[in-house]
Design a protein around this motif. Structure first.
Motif, PDB file in Angstrom:
ATOM      1  N   VAL A   1      -4.757  -4.874 -16.297  1.00 26.70           N
ATOM      2  CA  VAL A   1      -5.663  -5.983 -15.972  1.00 26.70           C
ATOM      3  C   VAL A   1      -6.523  -5.557 -14.787  1.00 26.70           C
ATOM      4  O   VAL A   1      -6.263  -4.540 -14.146  1.00 26.70           O
ATOM      5  CB  VAL A   1      -4.894  -7.274 -15.600  1.00 26.70           C
ATOM      6  CG1 VAL A   1      -4.141  -7.830 -16.794  1.00 26.70           C
ATOM      7  CG2 VAL A   1      -3.948  -7.015 -14.430  1.00 26.70           C
ATOM      8  N   SER A   2      -7.554  -6.341 -14.517  1.00 27.74           N
ATOM      9  CA  SER A   2      -8.368  -6.057 -13.325  1.00 27.74           C
ATOM     10  C   SER A   2      -8.338  -7.263 -12.390  1.00 27.74           C
ATOM     11  O   SER A   2      -8.225  -8.407 -12.837  1.00 27.74           O
ATOM     12  CB  SER A   2      -9.813  -5.744 -13.721  1.00 27.74           C
ATOM     13  OG  SER A   2     -10.422  -6.867 -14.330  1.00 27.74           O
ATOM     14  N   THR A   3      -8.423  -6.972 -11.091  1.00 29.69           N
ATOM     15  CA  THR A   3      -8.435  -8.037 -10.083  1.00 29.69           C
ATOM     16  C   THR A   3      -9.048  -7.468  -8.795  1.00 29.69           C
ATOM     17  O   THR A   3      -9.396  -6.300  -8.730  1.00 29.69           O
ATOM     18  CB  THR A   3      -7.010  -8.581  -9.829  1.00 29.69           C
ATOM     19  OG1 THR A   3      -7.095  -9.721  -8.987  1.00 29.69           O
ATOM     20  CG2 THR A   3      -6.115  -7.538  -9.186  1.00 29.69           C
ATOM     21  N   ILE A   4      -9.158  -8.316  -7.777  1.00 31.18           N
ATOM     22  CA  ILE A   4      -9.817  -7.921  -6.532  1.00 31.18           C
ATOM     23  C   ILE A   4      -8.789  -7.435  -5.498  1.00 31.18           C
ATOM     24  O   ILE A   4      -7.742  -8.058  -5.314  1.00 31.18           O
ATOM     25  CB  ILE A   4     -10.620  -9.100  -5.931  1.00 31.18           C
ATOM     26  CG1 ILE A   4     -11.664  -9.599  -6.932  1.00 31.18           C
ATOM     27  CG2 ILE A   4     -11.292  -8.679  -4.617  1.00 31.18           C
ATOM     28  CD1 ILE A   4     -12.712  -8.568  -7.318  1.00 31.18           C
ATOM     29  N   LEU A   5      -9.098  -6.314  -4.839  1.00 32.54           N
ATOM     30  CA  LEU A   5      -8.277  -5.813  -3.738  1.00 32.54           C
ATOM     31  C   LEU A   5      -8.704  -6.532  -2.458  1.00 32.54           C
ATOM     32  O   LEU A   5      -9.812  -6.336  -1.955  1.00 32.54           O
ATOM     33  CB  LEU A   5      -8.461  -4.301  -3.585  1.00 32.54           C
ATOM     34  CG  LEU A   5      -7.832  -3.657  -2.349  1.00 32.54           C
ATOM     35  CD1 LEU A   5      -6.327  -3.841  -2.350  1.00 32.54           C
ATOM     36  CD2 LEU A   5      -8.192  -2.183  -2.269  1.00 32.54           C
ATOM     37  N   ASN A   6      -7.817  -7.396  -1.941  1.00 36.08           N
ATOM     38  CA  ASN A   6      -8.155  -8.187  -0.752  1.00 36.08           C
ATOM     39  C   ASN A   6      -7.919  -7.433   0.555  1.00 36.08           C
ATOM     40  O   ASN A   6      -8.672  -7.582   1.514  1.00 36.08           O
ATOM     41  CB  ASN A   6      -7.339  -9.489  -0.740  1.00 36.08           C
ATOM     42  CG  ASN A   6      -7.809 -10.450  -1.826  1.00 36.08           C
ATOM     43  OD1 ASN A   6      -8.995 -10.473  -2.165  1.00 36.08           O
ATOM     44  ND2 ASN A   6      -6.893 -11.233  -2.376  1.00 36.08           N
ATOM     45  N   SER A   7      -6.838  -6.650   0.594  1.00 33.41           N
ATOM     46  CA  SER A   7      -6.533  -5.906   1.831  1.00 33.41           C
ATOM     47  C   SER A   7      -5.504  -4.824   1.525  1.00 33.41           C
ATOM     48  O   SER A   7      -4.914  -4.791   0.451  1.00 33.41           O
ATOM     49  CB  SER A   7      -5.984  -6.853   2.907  1.00 33.41           C
ATOM     50  OG  SER A   7      -4.752  -7.413   2.488  1.00 33.41           O
ATOM     51  N   ILE A   8      -5.285  -3.929   2.509  1.00 29.61           N
ATOM     52  CA  ILE A   8      -4.254  -2.898   2.398  1.00 29.61           C
ATOM     53  C   ILE A   8      -3.330  -3.025   3.602  1.00 29.61           C
ATOM     54  O   ILE A   8      -3.790  -3.076   4.748  1.00 29.61           O
ATOM     55  CB  ILE A   8      -4.867  -1.476   2.360  1.00 29.61           C
ATOM     56  CG1 ILE A   8      -5.753  -1.308   1.116  1.00 29.61           C
ATOM     57  CG2 ILE A   8      -3.776  -0.402   2.370  1.00 29.61           C
ATOM     58  CD1 ILE A   8      -6.514   0.004   1.074  1.00 29.61           C
ATOM     59  N   SER A   9      -2.034  -3.117   3.329  1.00 29.59           N
ATOM     60  CA  SER A   9      -1.054  -3.129   4.419  1.00 29.59           C
ATOM     61  C   SER A   9      -0.171  -1.890   4.281  1.00 29.59           C
ATOM     62  O   SER A   9      -0.171  -1.235   3.240  1.00 29.59           O
ATOM     63  CB  SER A   9      -0.212  -4.413   4.385  1.00 29.59           C
ATOM     64  OG  SER A   9       0.372  -4.599   3.106  1.00 29.59           O
ATOM     65  N   TYR A  10       0.577  -1.592   5.338  1.00 25.97           N
ATOM     66  CA  TYR A  10       1.379  -0.362   5.340  1.00 25.97           C
ATOM     67  C   TYR A  10       2.833  -0.699   5.669  1.00 25.97           C
ATOM     68  O   TYR A  10       3.118  -1.375   6.654  1.00 25.97           O
ATOM     69  CB  TYR A  10       0.821   0.635   6.359  1.00 25.97           C
ATOM     70  CG  TYR A  10      -0.573   1.105   6.006  1.00 25.97           C
ATOM     71  CD1 TYR A  10      -0.773   2.272   5.278  1.00 25.97           C
ATOM     72  CD2 TYR A  10      -1.702   0.363   6.385  1.00 25.97           C
ATOM     73  CE1 TYR A  10      -2.054   2.706   4.936  1.00 25.97           C
ATOM     74  CE2 TYR A  10      -2.982   0.783   6.046  1.00 25.97           C
ATOM     75  CZ  TYR A  10      -3.155   1.949   5.326  1.00 25.97           C
ATOM     76  OH  TYR A  10      -4.424   2.362   4.978  1.00 25.97           O
ATOM     77  N   GLN A  11       3.734  -0.206   4.821  1.00 25.52           N
ATOM     78  CA  GLN A  11       5.158  -0.470   5.016  1.00 25.52           C
ATOM     79  C   GLN A  11       5.858   0.787   5.516  1.00 25.52           C
ATOM     80  O   GLN A  11       5.503   1.902   5.142  1.00 25.52           O
ATOM     81  CB  GLN A  11       5.803  -0.907   3.697  1.00 25.52           C
ATOM     82  CG  GLN A  11       5.305  -2.246   3.187  1.00 25.52           C
ATOM     83  CD  GLN A  11       5.976  -2.641   1.885  1.00 25.52           C
ATOM     84  OE1 GLN A  11       6.516  -1.811   1.166  1.00 25.52           O
ATOM     85  NE2 GLN A  11       5.921  -3.923   1.571  1.00 25.52           N
ATOM     86  N   VAL A  12       6.893   0.574   6.344  1.00 20.13           N
ATOM     87  CA  VAL A  12       7.680   1.696   6.866  1.00 20.13           C
ATOM     88  C   VAL A  12       9.054   1.653   6.214  1.00 20.13           C
ATOM     89  O   VAL A  12       9.771   0.659   6.315  1.00 20.13           O
ATOM     90  CB  VAL A  12       7.828   1.612   8.400  1.00 20.13           C
ATOM     91  CG1 VAL A  12       8.523   2.862   8.934  1.00 20.13           C
ATOM     92  CG2 VAL A  12       6.479   1.411   9.057  1.00 20.13           C
ATOM     93  N   GLY A  13       9.421   2.738   5.526  1.00 17.54           N
ATOM     94  CA  GLY A  13      10.725   2.818   4.876  1.00 17.54           C
ATOM     95  C   GLY A  13      11.807   3.302   5.820  1.00 17.54           C
ATOM     96  O   GLY A  13      11.534   3.686   6.974  1.00 17.54           O
ATOM     97  N   ARG A  14      13.055   3.322   5.342  1.00 13.28           N
ATOM     98  CA  ARG A  14      14.188   3.695   6.198  1.00 13.28           C
ATOM     99  C   ARG A  14      14.140   5.169   6.618  1.00 13.28           C
ATOM    100  O   ARG A  14      14.752   5.563   7.600  1.00 13.28           O
ATOM    101  CB  ARG A  14      15.516   3.385   5.505  1.00 13.28           C
ATOM    102  CG  ARG A  14      15.796   4.196   4.269  1.00 13.28           C
ATOM    103  CD  ARG A  14      17.144   3.819   3.661  1.00 13.28           C
ATOM    104  NE  ARG A  14      17.365   4.484   2.392  1.00 13.28           N
ATOM    105  CZ  ARG A  14      17.872   5.706   2.263  1.00 13.28           C
ATOM    106  NH1 ARG A  14      18.199   6.394   3.335  1.00 13.28           N
ATOM    107  NH2 ARG A  14      18.052   6.241   1.072  1.00 13.28           N
ATOM    108  N   THR A  15      13.420   6.005   5.848  1.00 12.83           N
ATOM    109  CA  THR A  15      13.287   7.410   6.228  1.00 12.83           C
ATOM    110  C   THR A  15      12.050   7.645   7.089  1.00 12.83           C
ATOM    111  O   THR A  15      11.784   8.774   7.487  1.00 12.83           O
ATOM    112  CB  THR A  15      13.177   8.300   4.975  1.00 12.83           C
ATOM    113  OG1 THR A  15      11.985   7.955   4.254  1.00 12.83           O
ATOM    114  CG2 THR A  15      14.382   8.133   4.073  1.00 12.83           C
TER     115      THR A  15
END
Length: 667
Positions: free
Chosen positions: A315-329
């Motif tokens: 499907v297509s949709t709008i990219l509103n923002s980008i966030s960044y996650q930090v994993g356990r490593t």
């Protein structure tokens, strides 16, 4: 006719009607007539409790309450399947199989890949004995009471069946039943279920089996497991299972070539939406059971089966923002926050962007209209951008340079796709993530302690590493938000009980990079203790089966870190298992110590499993494939020609089962 005969006759008749309706889809009496006969049987059983039978049709209505689902170790491991996404992948798989088997003619069984919850059901003397979820493949939950409520699952088999065997399949929720359940929820103002698969899986863990009985679950079975089964091919096994009363999908087909496999795939790729339940691909299995044994398994998957995944819905949709996650490593994962859109039965709001290279490659920018796909991954991913709809003032995405949580400068090692936060012991998501990993079911399985509670404990300054868990007191946690007296008590008891967890799972729980469940088992079995692993050299580590230089280096770096060594000493003092406790040892001798055997072919005196057990019981090791390290090949009838040729090329001793028996008896 006496009462017992009446009861038995009604049970047999009702079982047959259940089979006609739920398996054959060909009812021969009305629902009213069926209910009348069921009521008649209930009345008779109520008046004569001495004739109670847990497998009576009356027990399918449920009523048993299960507070805690017992964990059961699978007698035969439930492997996962390797995935393929193209015809080329399947042809490569065929080439690999032929290389092992020696270019023998192969036939295949094609089955639809059902999207539900995997189940293993054990039958003894024709009666349903136990039903266990897949779990982690090694062990799962006993959900027998809930499975008995599913009318498509036979409680008593028909015909000439083996004394004991397992049958495997998928618990599914057909679309019609799923929609009906959701409509009922909407009418009373409740939130509808997300998708059929998760609802089917969740149903198996309901504590009240009467509630499970109300859900229109179905069970499609596709694999028989056991010793000395009365058939030589997978397809014949499916046919026999139907005769015994199992609901085996009629769509399964025998293919005599890869071209016929492709025809099956192409047909169902177009017609899968005509089915009454979810399917996301095709499973292809080598038909001959002897060939399956010859091909064997990798650490995770059978070599004789592979899944072909249909092209994912897009499907297509709008990219509103980008966030960044930090994993356990410390790995940084960019996440796309999307305008909500319906995709493959769920509402998607987020999608993985993988890493900086992927963002740069696709030139993804905030405000873009993006194409989202949900393929083999649980988390949807962005696969492209509709450049024709891009705004003229869009800005190129600059990947972050500092950790979004602790603001440490990010690092990216040569050859690595991900950026990492180096602040291993000071970055909150890494600390919380390691503790959350430590408590998971596959690791320390600490009951009463979930991911949110770990975050709560950390944020309140009660824990900064997993060793701190063992110093927690009930009075410290009972005052936390949403923590009642009983919850606090369960948490402390769960932590105490984790001291009984075996060493291989403790090793996995430590969160050493690249050390997953399988690697942890290999290391634990080889070294027997944490101290032996901690002092092993790189050269020594890479001699362990399936341990490469990358894993070995990660293990060394973990134990070189002083803080890790302090934590491990604390765990030791708290009583956590840091050595392998040999269970009831089946060791007979060490006559085969240091010797590696490969077992191939069909035998008269032993089954292959019995041979492998005898090798290990006498100190030897069983190899999955022939290599220069192999000392002996135990060969039976129909040994794979490729294995025979390789053994001869390498000059490896080929012995019979009689020779092997003499070897362990010192004759």
């Amino acid at each position: 006719m006496d009462v017992l005969q009446q009861i038995k006759a009604l049970r047999d008749e009702l079982n047959q009607h259940n089979y006609n309706y739920y398996v054959l889809d060909n009812p021969t009496i009305s629902d009213f007539e069926f209910d009348t006969k069921l009521k008649q049987l209930q009345d008779l059983e109520s008046k004569h409790p001495e004739y109670f039978d847990e497998n009576s049709p009356t027990q399918r209505v449920g009523g048993a309450i299960t507070k805690n689902f017992e964990t059961i170790v699978h007698e035969n491991r439930m492997y996962s399947l390797d995935n393929s996404y193209s015809k080329e992948d399947l042809l490569d798989w065929e080439v690999r199989a032929q290389k092992i088997l020696g270019n023998v003619p192969l036939s295949y069984v094609c089955e639809l890949k059902y999207d539900g919850a995997s189940i293993n059901i054990t039958y003894e003397n024709g009666k349903l004995k136990r039903a266990v979820t897949r779990g982690d493949g090694f062990q799962g939950d006993d959900v027998t009471n809930n499975i008995k409520t599913i009318k498509a699952v036979p409680i008593q088999l028909k015909g000439d069946f083996p004394n004991k065997f397992d049958i495997r399949g998928e618990i599914i929720l057909p679309f019609a039943g799923f929609e009906k359940m959701n409509q009922e929820l909407i009418e009373i103002g409740e939130t509808p279920y997300a998708n059929p698969r998760n609802t089917a899986s969740g149903s198996l863990k309901l504590q009240d089996s009467a509630e499970v009985a109300k859900r229109p679950l179905d069970c499609l079975l596709y694999s028989l497991v056991g010793t000395n089964l009365p058939f030589s091919s997978h397809f014949k096994g499916l046919e026999r299972a139907r005769q015994w009363g199992f609901k085996v999908p009629v769509q399964s087909k025998l293919a005599n070539s890869m071209d016929e496999v492709f025809e099956f795939i192409e047909y169902w790729d177009k017609h899968r939406h005509d089915l009454p339940y979810e399917t996301d691909g095709v499973v292809i299995k080598v038909n001959d059971l002897h060939h399956q044994e010859e091909l064997g398994y990798t650490a995770k998957s059978p070599r004789w089966a592979i899944a072909y995944k249909f092209k994912a819905e897009q499907v297509s949709t709008i990219l509103n923002s980008i966030s960044y996650q930090v994993g356990r490593t410390g790995a940084i994962t960019p996440v796309a926050n999307l305008e909500p859109v319906q995709l493959a039965g769920t509402v998607v709001k987020r999608a993985s962007l993988h890493n900086a290279d992927q963002i740069e490659k696709l030139d993804i920018r905030i405000g873009d209209e993006v194409f989202v796909e949900k393929g083999g991954e649980i988390i949807p991913k962005i696969i492209g951008v509709d450049l024709s709809k891009r705004h003229s003032d869009s800005v190129i995405t600059e990947y972050i340079t500092h950790c979004p949580e602790c603001h440490a400068h990010l690092e990216r090692k040569e050859g690595e796709a991900n950026h990492y936060c180096p602040n291993f012991y000071g970055c909150p998501p890494q600390i919380i993530g390691r503790i959350q990993h430590y408590i998971t079911r596959k690791a320390m399985d600490i009951e009463g302690l979930g991911g949110e509670t770990v975050a709560l404990l950390f944020n309140n300054g009660l824990v900064t590493n997993y060793a701190d868990l063992y110093e927690l007191k009930k009075e410290q946690v009972v005052v936390l938000e949403r923590m009642a007296d009983k919850s606090a008590e369960n948490l402390i008891n769960g932590i105490e009980k984790s001291k009984e967890i075996k060493f291989d799972r403790v090793l996995y729980a430590l969160g050493i990079r690249y050390v997953g469940e399988t690697v942890a088992k290999k290391l634990a079995k080889h070294y027997k203790s944490i101290d032996a692993i901690a002092t092993a050299s790189l050269e020594n580590l890479i001699t362990v089966d399936e341990i490469g230089e990358k894993i070995a280096q990660s293990v060394i770096e973990f134990f070189q870190n002083e803080e890790n060594r302090i934590i491990i000493e604390r765990l030791r003092n708290y009583g956590v298992q840091l050595e392998l406790v040999e269970e009831e040892s089946t060791s007979v001798s060490d006559k085969l110590s240091g010797k590696i055997f490969v077992v191939s072919g069909v035998f008269e005196k032993f089954s292959r499993d019995e041979l492998k057990k005898a090798i290990e019981d006498n100190g030897g090791k069983v190899g999955s494939s022939i290599s220069a390290k192999t000392n002996y090949v135990v060969a039976g009838d129909n040994m794979g020609p490729a294995k025979l040729e390789k053994a001869n090329q390498l000059g490896i001793a080929i012995i019979s089962e009689i020779d092997f028996e003499a070897l362990i008896n010192d004759n």
